[in-house]
Motif scaffolding. Sequence first.
Motif, short mmCIF file in Angstrom:
data_model
loop_
_atom_site.label_atom_id
_atom_site.label_comp_id
_atom_site.label_asym_id
_atom_site.label_seq_id
_atom_site.Cartn_x
_atom_site.Cartn_y
_atom_site.Cartn_z
N VAL A 1 0.85 -1.20 0.00
CA VAL A 1 0.00 0.00 0.00
C VAL A 1 0.88 1.24 0.00
O VAL A 1 0.68 2.17 -0.80
N ARG A 2 1.87 1.27 0.88
CA ARG A 2 2.74 2.44 0.98
C ARG A 2 3.57 2.64 -0.29
O ARG A 2 3.84 3.78 -0.69
N GLU A 3 3.98 1.55 -0.91
CA GLU A 3 4.75 1.67 -2.16
C GLU A 3 3.89 2.29 -3.26
O GLU A 3 4.36 3.16 -4.01
N ILE A 4 2.65 1.86 -3.36
CA ILE A 4 1.74 2.46 -4.35
C ILE A 4 1.57 3.95 -4.06
O ILE A 4 1.61 4.79 -4.98
N GLN A 5 1.41 4.30 -2.79
CA GLN A 5 1.26 5.71 -2.43
C GLN A 5 2.51 6.51 -2.82
O GLN A 5 2.41 7.58 -3.43
N SER A 6 3.69 5.98 -2.46
CA SER A 6 4.92 6.73 -2.69
C SER A 6 5.26 6.85 -4.17
O SER A 6 5.77 7.89 -4.62
N GLU A 7 4.95 5.82 -4.95
CA GLU A 7 5.26 5.86 -6.38
C GLU A 7 4.30 6.75 -7.16
O GLU A 7 4.55 7.05 -8.32
N HIS A 8 3.24 7.16 -6.51
CA HIS A 8 2.25 8.02 -7.18
C HIS A 8 2.11 9.34 -6.43
O HIS A 8 1.02 9.93 -6.37
N ASP A 9 3.25 9.79 -5.87
CA ASP A 9 3.35 11.11 -5.25
C ASP A 9 2.28 11.36 -4.20
O ASP A 9 1.75 12.48 -4.08
N GLU A 10 1.96 10.30 -3.47
CA GLU A 10 1.00 10.41 -2.36
C GLU A 10 -0.37 10.91 -2.80
O GLU A 10 -1.12 11.48 -2.01
N GLU A 11 -0.71 10.70 -4.08
CA GLU A 11 -2.03 11.15 -4.53
C GLU A 11 -3.15 10.27 -3.98
O GLU A 11 -4.32 10.66 -4.02
N TYR A 12 -2.80 9.10 -3.50
CA TYR A 12 -3.77 8.20 -2.91
C TYR A 12 -3.60 8.19 -1.39
O TYR A 12 -2.47 8.10 -0.89
N ASP A 13 -4.72 8.25 -0.66
CA ASP A 13 -4.60 7.96 0.76
C ASP A 13 -4.83 6.45 0.93
O ASP A 13 -5.08 5.73 -0.04
N TRP A 14 -4.72 5.98 2.16
CA TRP A 14 -4.76 4.53 2.40
C TRP A 14 -6.03 3.91 1.83
O TRP A 14 -6.00 2.88 1.17
N ARG A 15 -7.17 4.56 2.06
CA ARG A 15 -8.45 3.99 1.64
C ARG A 15 -8.68 4.09 0.13
O ARG A 15 -9.57 3.43 -0.40
#
Length: 221
Positions: free
Chosen positions: A54-68
């Motif tokens: 989950v965190r890797e997806i967030q970091s690779e997409h400039d935190e555009e996604y929150d956890w949910r």
Amino acid sequence: MESLEAELDRARDLDVADLADAIESIGFECTRCGSCCKAEDDDPHTATVFPDEVREIQSEHDEEYDWRDVARPMPYGLDADEETSDRTGQTFEWALQTDGCGDCTFYEEDDDGVGACSIHGDRPLICATYPFSVALAGTSQPMGEAVDESGMVRAHECEGLGRDISRSDAEALAATLKERAITELEEAIDVRDEYRPVDADDRVVVHDSEGAKTDDGTLIE
């Protein structure tokens, strides 16, 4: 039944060349049909995603996604209020988030119906290795029973099975399959070791490898 630690040792000893041989003998080519990314009948798409993923997806997409945006509590074991649809209860691990149709939220189709993953390079291990799994206790078996087997490798329902695959692609897939088996067992051991009872009468509690969390990924102190 062997312990999870014993199964982890077996996963670490898996020979990538042997796994590649099995994948070659079964054969596979992704047709981009999207079946593994879509809801099945009335059941929403369910693919396990671990906290680090989950965190890797967030970091690779400039935190555009929150956890949910990325993950939702695995639905098994949760109760839904018939009037409000609010969920309560306790579950283990996370599933990729879904859209209103129950398909993976990261699945896209072009006008010709050809599917694509919008986070393809960062997709979870279970997605990167589908339709294959390894026959080790403590590892997940996606989308039902195996339809083909070769040694330790199991193949699950997919229209791409039986197609020619190059040796280099088979070896790359085999290496990722071994990585997934190791990761799943490490996660299972950590979930077991980090588990502690938590009151879930009025909320959802997710137990993962880092402890008990609320549905937005926040640790419960």
